[in-house]
Design a protein around this motif. Structure first.
Motif, PDB file in Angstrom:
ATOM      1  N   SER A  59       0.793  -1.230   0.000  1.00 30.34           N
ATOM      2  CA  SER A  59       0.000   0.000   0.000  1.00 30.34           C
ATOM      3  C   SER A  59       0.823   1.276   0.000  1.00 30.34           C
ATOM      4  O   SER A  59       0.405   2.273  -0.581  1.00 30.34           O
ATOM      5  CB  SER A  59      -0.951   0.014   1.202  1.00 30.34           C
ATOM      6  N   GLY A  60       1.965   1.285   0.675  1.00 33.03           N
ATOM      7  CA  GLY A  60       2.800   2.492   0.704  1.00 33.03           C
ATOM      8  C   GLY A  60       2.047   3.664   1.303  1.00 33.03           C
ATOM      9  O   GLY A  60       1.634   3.636   2.458  1.00 33.03           O
ATOM     10  N   GLU A  80       0.644  -3.558   4.135  1.00 34.25           N
ATOM     11  CA  GLU A  80       1.896  -2.797   4.105  1.00 34.25           C
ATOM     12  C   GLU A  80       2.807  -3.306   5.220  1.00 34.25           C
ATOM     13  O   GLU A  80       2.339  -3.594   6.320  1.00 34.25           O
ATOM     14  CB  GLU A  80       1.616  -1.296   4.286  1.00 34.25           C
ATOM     15  N   SER A  81       4.094  -3.428   4.921  1.00 32.28           N
ATOM     16  CA  SER A  81       5.021  -4.000   5.900  1.00 32.28           C
ATOM     17  C   SER A  81       5.833  -2.963   6.669  1.00 32.28           C
ATOM     18  O   SER A  81       6.287  -3.249   7.780  1.00 32.28           O
ATOM     19  CB  SER A  81       5.984  -4.975   5.200  1.00 32.28           C
ATOM     20  N   HIS A  82       6.042  -1.767   6.127  1.00 34.58           N
ATOM     21  CA  HIS A  82       6.905  -0.793   6.786  1.00 34.58           C
ATOM     22  C   HIS A  82       6.134  -0.089   7.912  1.00 34.58           C
ATOM     23  O   HIS A  82       5.078   0.513   7.666  1.00 34.58           O
ATOM     24  CB  HIS A  82       7.425   0.232   5.784  1.00 34.58           C
ATOM     25  N   ALA A 105      -0.771  -4.897   8.839  1.00 34.39           N
ATOM     26  CA  ALA A 105       0.676  -4.683   8.889  1.00 34.39           C
ATOM     27  C   ALA A 105       1.361  -6.030   8.715  1.00 34.39           C
ATOM     28  O   ALA A 105       1.268  -6.894   9.587  1.00 34.39           O
ATOM     29  CB  ALA A 105       1.066  -4.049  10.220  1.00 34.39           C
ATOM     30  N   GLY A 106       2.018  -6.205   7.568  1.00 38.22           N
ATOM     31  CA  GLY A 106       2.682  -7.483   7.350  1.00 38.22           C
ATOM     32  C   GLY A 106       3.146  -7.662   5.920  1.00 38.22           C
ATOM     33  O   GLY A 106       2.961  -6.795   5.069  1.00 38.22           O
ATOM     34  N   ASP A 107       3.726  -8.813   5.676  1.00 37.75           N
ATOM     35  CA  ASP A 107       4.308  -9.158   4.379  1.00 37.75           C
ATOM     36  C   ASP A 107       3.217  -9.548   3.377  1.00 37.75           C
ATOM     37  O   ASP A 107       2.252 -10.242   3.727  1.00 37.75           O
ATOM     38  CB  ASP A 107       5.282 -10.325   4.571  1.00 37.75           C
ATOM     39  N   ALA A 108       3.378  -9.111   2.137  1.00 37.71           N
ATOM     40  CA  ALA A 108       2.366  -9.361   1.104  1.00 37.71           C
ATOM     41  C   ALA A 108       2.179 -10.845   0.816  1.00 37.71           C
ATOM     42  O   ALA A 108       1.052 -11.312   0.635  1.00 37.71           O
ATOM     43  CB  ALA A 108       2.741  -8.623  -0.182  1.00 37.71           C
TER      44      ALA A 108
END
Length: 196
Positions: A59-60, A80-82, A105-108
């Motif tokens: 998502s950024g 989104e992970s960051h 929040a996590g890895d795609a």
């Protein structure tokens, strides 16, 4: 490199500024590319977003996902992970009171592995360039899309879709290639819980 500001270009949240956090490799989808994408979607969906479920991976800034929410999508799932980007997404969702948006929040790849119920009408993929993400994701996408579901991709080179996908539209803006594909394969029905 200093990031430029972006704004939501259409719908209920039109002209809302979207904060661009300082995250390596973050490339907010430019306004005119988003406008083109949503013109395409308007055509293929006859302007009706009311029942549509949208997955915004990588998502950024959330520019793509919030654009879909702004236009009335029933449900938008962001992944989104960051941590800084996730915090900014959650802050903007709260400010907009966008109840149709959920943020994971996590890895795609982990998120996709948990979503195998074929319930999304549109998946939007704008992964970091040069890391081979598309090659890793192609086989996971069919389990998540509805029959005839749409797939939007931004990439550093033109995409040749694999079997089961039909290229509907494509364009190029600067160094970014963007594509809209349709998933034409048969859906497998699997009932798994949705991530949150």
């Amino acid at each position: 490199m200093k990031k430029h500001a972006v704004r939501i270009v259409g719908g209920d949240y039109r002209k809302t500024p979207i904060p661009v956090v300082d995250v390596p490799g973050l490339r907010p989808t430019p306004d005119r590319v988003r406008e083109t994408l949503f013109n395409w979607l308007y055509y293929f969906w006859d302007g009706d977003y009311a029942q549509k479920r949208v997955l915004d991976l990588f998502s950024g800034t959330g520019a793509l996902g919030f654009e879909a929410a702004s236009r009335g999508a029933a449900h938008v799932q962001m992944v989104e992970s960051h941590p800084a980007a996730v915090a900014a997404l959650r802050a903007l969702r709260s400010r907009l009171k966008a109840d149709n948006v959920r943020i994971h929040a996590g890895d795609a790849t982990v998120a996709l592995a948990r979503m195998t119920d074929g319930s999304y009408d549109l998946i939007m993929l704008d992964p970091p360039f040069g890391q081979g993400w598309l090659d890793r994701l192609w086989t996971r996408i069919p389990a998540v899309l509805t029959p005839n579901g749409l797939l939007y991709i931004e990439s550093e080179a033109a995409v040749s879709p694999p079997d089961g996908f039909e290229l509907l539209r494509q364009g190029k803006a600067g160094h970014v290639h963007f594509h809209l594909l349709r998933f034409a394969a048969m859906q497998k029905t699997v009932n798994n819980p949705e991530i949150s």
